[in-house]
Every structure is written in C-alpha cells, then in structure tokens.
Design a protein around this motif. Structure first.
Motif, short mmCIF file in Angstrom:
data_model
loop_
_atom_site.label_atom_id
_atom_site.label_comp_id
_atom_site.label_asym_id
_atom_site.label_seq_id
_atom_site.Cartn_x
_atom_site.Cartn_y
_atom_site.Cartn_z
N SER A 116 0.81 -1.22 0.00
CA SER A 116 0.00 0.00 0.00
C SER A 116 0.84 1.27 0.00
O SER A 116 0.42 2.29 -0.56
N HIS A 175 -5.14 3.66 0.12
CA HIS A 175 -6.19 2.84 0.72
C HIS A 175 -6.98 2.10 -0.38
O HIS A 175 -7.05 2.55 -1.52
N THR A 221 -10.07 0.76 -2.48
CA THR A 221 -11.44 1.13 -2.84
C THR A 221 -12.17 -0.04 -3.51
O THR A 221 -13.40 -0.03 -3.59
N ASP A 222 -11.42 -1.03 -3.99
CA ASP A 222 -12.03 -2.23 -4.59
C ASP A 222 -10.97 -3.32 -4.61
O ASP A 222 -9.78 -3.03 -4.81
N THR A 264 -7.78 -2.01 -6.41
CA THR A 264 -7.77 -0.58 -6.73
C THR A 264 -7.41 0.18 -5.47
O THR A 264 -8.02 -0.02 -4.41
N SER A 286 -6.20 4.11 -3.74
CA SER A 286 -6.35 5.55 -3.95
C SER A 286 -5.64 6.32 -2.85
O SER A 286 -5.54 5.87 -1.70
N GLU A 344 -6.29 13.72 -6.71
CA GLU A 344 -6.64 12.35 -6.29
C GLU A 344 -6.01 11.37 -7.27
O GLU A 344 -6.23 11.46 -8.48
N THR A 379 -5.66 7.44 -8.34
CA THR A 379 -6.25 6.11 -8.23
C THR A 379 -5.53 5.17 -9.17
O THR A 379 -5.29 5.51 -10.33
N THR A 388 -5.25 0.93 -10.43
CA THR A 388 -5.77 -0.44 -10.41
C THR A 388 -4.73 -1.39 -10.97
O THR A 388 -4.18 -1.16 -12.06
#
Length: 316
Positions: free
Chosen positions: A24, A99, A101-102, A109, A111, A125, A127, A129
C-alpha cells in the motif's frame, strides 16, 4: 493486533500462472511471478523499499531539476529528495499510504490524495488499479484535479525487470526507440535529444535485439515505434530462454531505462539486479518544459479533469 509491515498493507493477486504482491505504501509492485519465476526484482514486505523499486510515480516521474519550476505565472520550489544531485525525484506519491477502494482475487484498486503543499499547491486524487490475467499484470493510473486551478501532472511506474537467472550483462534487450535524451554526467540534467545511432549507438541503440553487456544507462528515450494499436513493447530475454516484456499505450511517449548501477558496485545490494523500464507520460524535468526545444509531454490537468495511463508486464 498484528503490526503492519514496513511497506504497508499487502494485497496478494493471483490469476493462472501469475501471482503478485502489491504494497500500500506508494502503491508499490513488490513481487510479480510467473510459474514461480520472478519477473521483477522483489523485496520483503517488512523491508524499507529500496531505490523506488516498483513504486507508482506521481505527480511527476523522474526529476525536476533543482526542484524549481514556474507554472501559471508562479515560481515554485520543491523539496530536494535527491540530495546527491540536488533535484526533486519521482514525485510525492511514493511514500503515501494508498487505501483500498475495490479488491478481488485478481485485482486491487488503491487511492491516495496528494494534498496541497509547498512546491505543489494543488489537490490531486490518484487512483491506480492492478489487474492480473493470462496476459500478465496491468496497472492503470488515473489522476483527478480537485483544485480550483490547473495543475501540472505526470506519472509512470518504476519496476526493475528480471529476464532470468543469468546476470544482467548477458540479457538481450529490444527497445524500439529512435531518440535518446542526453544528460550531464554528474547531475543527469537534460541537454538535448539525439538519434540513438548518432549519440552512441553501442550504448543507446537497441532497436534490434542485442546483449546489454557492461553498458551503463540511466536515460530517457522517445521516438517510440508503435504497433497498429499504438502500443510499445520492450523485451528482455535471458540466455536460458526465459524473458519478460513491458507494453504500454499512447499515454506514455517516453520511457526511462536504467541498468541499476549503484554506488559501491557489486558490494551494494541490488546493483545491476534488474533493468528499470519506466514508461512515462512526460520527459525528465517536464515541469520546465518551456525551457526545452522538444515536446516534454507535460500534462496540464484542468480543474475537475482527469488523465489516465496504463502499462502491462508479462512473461516471455
């Protein structure tokens, strides 16, 4: 309560013969394997990430010379995170904790928000994946400008590819790039573009596959030869017959190649352990694009706008 590893929360992905570990902190590709074979230089979950290995670079890849640039009529000074050369290196995202999100068995994913700060007064922001499939590991990075003013932007990954069990010097590289960005020897400050066959063909021209040998490279390339879909593929093969490739789309007109030469040479862990292949949406020092006589590819994100780029690592 279990302690979080140094590299952050771990996300394990699996699909067919592939498995990957995403950390992460920095949205970092920590491991990628195919049938148990490393495709990137790995590091341990509870280890401080070495040399930006596998991290996601944003809101700029590579260097901002002296950490200084002008944008929108304002002069900015970034913190110098490459003190030996006096530059701002590889953006602000590598030490952010992203963190989830999916997530699923074959994808995750993540973000994080780049908050306004000295030298970069915009909120962006980020993001990303990661998706595993039979075609390898694909990473997509998307930025959204949540500020009231336009923001400069660039991104790219930082994997060190591994062709096989032999030494890097024996690996064969194919790099379909016609131009190389020349730099000063000590500080790697861009000095101008050159054709690869005019600069130093023995060092820079890999349009036809050939062995790396003892060459030392830490340079950006452009003038990329794309297929009908607009994709570029770099291949790296080992004498044993194994290999690895990296493919990316039109969002990245540049790629940094680094033979991972480290101070101290062979006694330094990670020295020439892999070949860094870093597709980039912009050139080194693109924040100072107006000072160069070539298109550095700087992306300007308007308020509320987004920008995406993707790349894929796969086994040969």
């Amino acid at each position: 309560m279990a302690r979080t590893p140094v590299s952050g929360i771990q996300h394990t992905l699996r699909s067919g013969a592939y498995d990957a570990s995403i950390a992460s902190v920095g949205a970092t590709l920590r491991t990628l394997r195919h049938d148990g074979r490393d495709l990137v230089v790995p590091f341990d979950a509870d280890e401080l990430r070495p040399n930006y290995r596998g991290t996601t670079l944003a809101p700029w890849p590579n260097r901002v010379v002296d950490g200084r640039y002008a944008f929108g009529g304002t002069d900015h000074q970034l913190s110098l995170t490459e003190p030996g050369r006096g530059h701002a290196l590889h953006g602000l995202s590598p030490w952010l904790d992203f963190h989830v999100t999916d997530a699923g068995a074959d994808h995750v994913t993540l973000s994080a928000t780049i908050e306004p700060q000295a030298g970069y007064p915009w909120r962006v922001e980020v993001t990303t994946t990661f998706t595993l499939s039979s075609e390898g590991l694909t990473q997509t990075v998307t930025a959204r400008n949540d500020s009231a003013e336009p923001a400069p932007w660039g991104t790219g990954p930082h994997p060190y590819l591994v062709a096989g069990p032999s030494a890097l010097d024996t690996w064969t590289l194919r790099l379909p790039a016609g131009q190389v960005l020349l730099v000063t020897e000590s500080r790697l400050i861009p000095t101008g573009l050159s054709r690869v066959d005019e600069a130093d063909a023995a060092r820079f021209d890999y349009r036809e596959p050939r062995r790396l040998g003892s060459v030392e490279i830490d340079h950006a390339y452009t003038g990329l030869d794309r297929d009908e879909a607009g994709s570029v593929t770099v291949t790296l093969t080992d004498a044993s017959g194994t290999g690895v490739a990296m493919t990316w789309d039109t969002a990245c007109p540049w790629v940094q190649i680094h033979t991972a030469d480290l101070p101290g040479g062979d006694i330094t862990p990670g020295h020439r352990a892999g070949l860094a292949v870093e597709p980039m949406t912009c050139a080194p020092d693109a924040y100072n694009a107006r000072t160069y006589d070539y298109d550095a590819g700087l992306v300007v994100l308007e308020p509320g706008a987004d920008s995406s780029a993707s790349w894929r690592i796969h086994a040969l």
